[in-house]
Design an enzyme around this catalytic site. Structure first.
Site, PDB file in Angstrom:
ATOM      1  N   LYS A  84      11.095  47.321  -9.765  1.00 57.67           N
ATOM      2  CA  LYS A  84      12.475  46.855  -9.570  1.00 57.67           C
ATOM      3  C   LYS A  84      13.447  48.022  -9.445  1.00 57.67           C
ATOM      4  O   LYS A  84      14.312  48.025  -8.565  1.00 57.67           O
ATOM      5  CB  LYS A  84      12.887  46.028 -10.793  1.00 57.67           C
ATOM      6  CG  LYS A  84      13.392  44.673 -10.474  1.00 57.67           C
ATOM      7  CD  LYS A  84      13.618  43.786 -11.705  1.00 57.67           C
ATOM      8  CE  LYS A  84      13.276  44.310 -13.049  1.00 57.67           C
ATOM      9  NZ  LYS A  84      14.385  44.677 -13.895  1.00 57.67           N
TER      10      LYS A  84
ATOM     11  N   ARG B 176      18.341  37.266 -17.733  1.00 57.98           N
ATOM     12  CA  ARG B 176      16.958  37.355 -18.219  1.00 57.98           C
ATOM     13  C   ARG B 176      16.448  36.005 -18.696  1.00 57.98           C
ATOM     14  O   ARG B 176      15.297  35.891 -19.072  1.00 57.98           O
ATOM     15  CB  ARG B 176      16.871  38.285 -19.418  1.00 57.98           C
ATOM     16  CG  ARG B 176      16.836  39.771 -19.111  1.00 57.98           C
ATOM     17  CD  ARG B 176      15.545  40.191 -18.463  1.00 57.98           C
ATOM     18  NE  ARG B 176      14.863  41.304 -19.047  1.00 57.98           N
ATOM     19  CZ  ARG B 176      15.133  42.590 -18.820  1.00 57.98           C
ATOM     20  NH1 ARG B 176      16.099  42.928 -18.018  1.00 57.98           N
ATOM     21  NH2 ARG B 176      14.424  43.529 -19.391  1.00 57.98           N
TER      22      ARG B 176
ATOM     23  N   ARG C 112       4.379  55.269 -16.530  1.00 56.01           N
ATOM     24  CA  ARG C 112       5.806  55.619 -16.617  1.00 56.01           C
ATOM     25  C   ARG C 112       6.142  56.156 -18.006  1.00 56.01           C
ATOM     26  O   ARG C 112       6.944  57.077 -18.147  1.00 56.01           O
ATOM     27  CB  ARG C 112       6.668  54.382 -16.307  1.00 56.01           C
ATOM     28  CG  ARG C 112       8.147  54.688 -16.337  1.00 56.01           C
ATOM     29  CD  ARG C 112       8.965  53.547 -15.784  1.00 56.01           C
ATOM     30  NE  ARG C 112       9.266  52.559 -16.806  1.00 56.01           N
ATOM     31  CZ  ARG C 112       9.855  51.396 -16.566  1.00 56.01           C
ATOM     32  NH1 ARG C 112      10.175  51.048 -15.344  1.00 56.01           N
ATOM     33  NH2 ARG C 112      10.124  50.561 -17.531  1.00 56.01           N
TER      34      ARG C 112
ATOM     35  N   ARG D  82       9.962  56.870 -22.438  1.00 61.89           N
ATOM     36  CA  ARG D  82      10.870  55.818 -22.893  1.00 61.89           C
ATOM     37  C   ARG D  82      10.275  55.182 -24.134  1.00 61.89           C
ATOM     38  O   ARG D  82       9.111  54.801 -24.150  1.00 61.89           O
ATOM     39  CB  ARG D  82      11.023  54.750 -21.793  1.00 61.89           C
ATOM     40  CG  ARG D  82      12.313  54.875 -21.030  1.00 61.89           C
ATOM     41  CD  ARG D  82      12.402  53.859 -19.917  1.00 61.89           C
ATOM     42  NE  ARG D  82      12.382  52.472 -20.387  1.00 61.89           N
ATOM     43  CZ  ARG D  82      12.695  51.449 -19.592  1.00 61.89           C
ATOM     44  NH1 ARG D  82      13.062  51.648 -18.350  1.00 61.89           N
ATOM     45  NH2 ARG D  82      12.661  50.220 -20.056  1.00 61.89           N
TER      46      ARG D  82
ATOM     47  N   ARG E  98       7.343  42.922 -24.063  1.00 64.11           N
ATOM     48  CA  ARG E  98       8.296  42.738 -22.963  1.00 64.11           C
ATOM     49  C   ARG E  98       7.718  41.822 -21.886  1.00 64.11           C
ATOM     50  O   ARG E  98       8.425  41.016 -21.302  1.00 64.11           O
ATOM     51  CB  ARG E  98       8.690  44.101 -22.377  1.00 64.11           C
ATOM     52  CG  ARG E  98       9.610  44.858 -23.328  1.00 64.11           C
ATOM     53  CD  ARG E  98       9.742  46.302 -22.959  1.00 64.11           C
ATOM     54  NE  ARG E  98      10.384  46.472 -21.675  1.00 64.11           N
ATOM     55  CZ  ARG E  98      10.097  47.457 -20.830  1.00 64.11           C
ATOM     56  NH1 ARG E  98       9.176  48.337 -21.122  1.00 64.11           N
ATOM     57  NH2 ARG E  98      10.748  47.554 -19.706  1.00 64.11           N
TER      58      ARG E  98
HETATM   59  P1  AMP Z   1      15.002  46.940 -18.518  1.00 59.93           P
HETATM   60  O1  AMP Z   1      15.430  48.361 -18.328  1.00 59.93           O
HETATM   61  O2  AMP Z   1      15.697  45.987 -17.600  1.00 59.93           O
HETATM   62  O3  AMP Z   1      13.506  46.783 -18.499  1.00 59.93           O
HETATM   63  O4  AMP Z   1      15.475  46.514 -19.996  1.00 59.93           O
HETATM   64  C1  AMP Z   1      15.037  47.215 -21.144  1.00 59.93           C
HETATM   65  C2  AMP Z   1      15.378  46.397 -22.397  1.00 59.93           C
HETATM   66  O5  AMP Z   1      16.792  46.179 -22.475  1.00 59.93           O
HETATM   67  C3  AMP Z   1      14.779  44.999 -22.447  1.00 59.93           C
HETATM   68  O6  AMP Z   1      13.450  45.005 -22.925  1.00 59.93           O
HETATM   69  C4  AMP Z   1      15.731  44.290 -23.403  1.00 59.93           C
HETATM   70  O7  AMP Z   1      15.486  44.692 -24.742  1.00 59.93           O
HETATM   71  C5  AMP Z   1      17.078  44.877 -23.001  1.00 59.93           C
HETATM   72  N1  AMP Z   1      17.736  44.091 -21.916  1.00 59.93           N
HETATM   73  C6  AMP Z   1      17.929  44.476 -20.618  1.00 59.93           C
HETATM   74  N2  AMP Z   1      18.575  43.531 -19.922  1.00 59.93           N
HETATM   75  C7  AMP Z   1      18.800  42.514 -20.794  1.00 59.93           C
HETATM   76  C8  AMP Z   1      19.410  41.243 -20.674  1.00 59.93           C
HETATM   77  N3  AMP Z   1      19.899  40.800 -19.509  1.00 59.93           N
HETATM   78  N4  AMP Z   1      19.476  40.463 -21.787  1.00 59.93           N
HETATM   79  C9  AMP Z   1      18.989  40.879 -22.971  1.00 59.93           C
HETATM   80  N5  AMP Z   1      18.388  42.064 -23.147  1.00 59.93           N
HETATM   81  C10 AMP Z   1      18.278  42.885 -22.082  1.00 59.93           C
END
Ligand code: AMP
Length: 197
Positions: A13, A88, A127, A133, A144
């Site tokens: 993504k 989400r 990654r 990370r 996740r």
């Molecule tokens: P991402 O970088 O999009 O994979 O997000 C990393 C982490 O941020 C996720 O595993 C959640 O803990 C948090 N997160 C990101 N976007 C959201 C969202 N829209 N709602 C709630 N938590 C989020």
């Protein structure tokens, strides 16, 4: 254009979003990135957010919506934006719809990037080594993915019913994936133009 990009963690993504925002000249709104910025601050809010991120769990819906609404109020979002990682779950999708309606606008397209689970785990572990990370260790990756399949994937049905969904095969190379994304975006743009009075 206002576009939502859905895809499980590790689907590519981030890479595709980067290409799409350059192609369309719209801002990239990544809630994961926004939350990581808040987490970095040595504040009670930062530590609270960290407890969700480090466990691979979703941060509270209303809090995320507030952060997104604040970002959307900036002038660069006037002509559109790309939502990456938001909404989400269906509750966030409804909050977003209500917010967009309240400011007199709406979504144009929802893209779903599909990749099989074993490939996702491989990509995420690779990654983790490169970016170090905190939320890319094996346990958090599994958490996740579980969150994605239980909470985020119902969004596909939700947006399909609204006639907004376009699915893209994320198992191909990055250029082919981007080719499909461009096709879906251009098709929706021309539909929108045809509908204009
Ligand atoms: P991402 O970088 O999009 O994979 O997000 C990393 C982490 O941020 C996720 O595993 C959640 O803990 C948090 N997160 C990101 N976007 C959201 C969202 N829209 N709602 C709630 N938590 C989020």
């Amino acid at each position: 254009m206002r576009i939502v990009f859905i895809g499980p963690p590790g689907a590519g993504k981030g890479t595709q979003c980067k290409r799409l925002v350059e192609f369309l000249g719209i801002p990239h709104l990544s809630t994961g990135e926004m939350l990581r910025q808040v987490k970095k601050q040595d504040t009670a809010l930062g530590r609270w957010i960290a407890s969700y991120l480090d466990a691979g769990q979703l941060a509270p819906d209303h809090l995320v919506m507030r952060i997104v609404a604040h970002r959307l109020s900036k002038p660069d979002c006037k002509e559109g934006c790309l939502f990456d990682g938001f909404p989400r779950n269906v509750a966030q999708a409804e909050l977003l719809n209500d917010h967009l309606r309240s400011v007199g606008t709406q979504l144009d397209l929802v893209l779903d990037l599909a990749v099989v689970e074993e490939e996702l785990i491989d990509r995420l572990l690779r990654r983790a080594k490169i970016e170090s990370r905190m939320d890319d260790n094996y346990e958090t990756i599994k958490a996740r993915l579980k969150v994605f399949y239980t909470q985020t994937s119902p969004l596909l049905e939700y947006y399909r019913n609204l006639g907004l969904l376009a699915q893209v095969d994320g198992m191909q190379g990055p250029d082919q994936v981007f080719g499909q994304i461009k096709q879906a975006v251009l098709a929706r743009m021309s539909e929108r133009l045809e509908k204009r009075p």
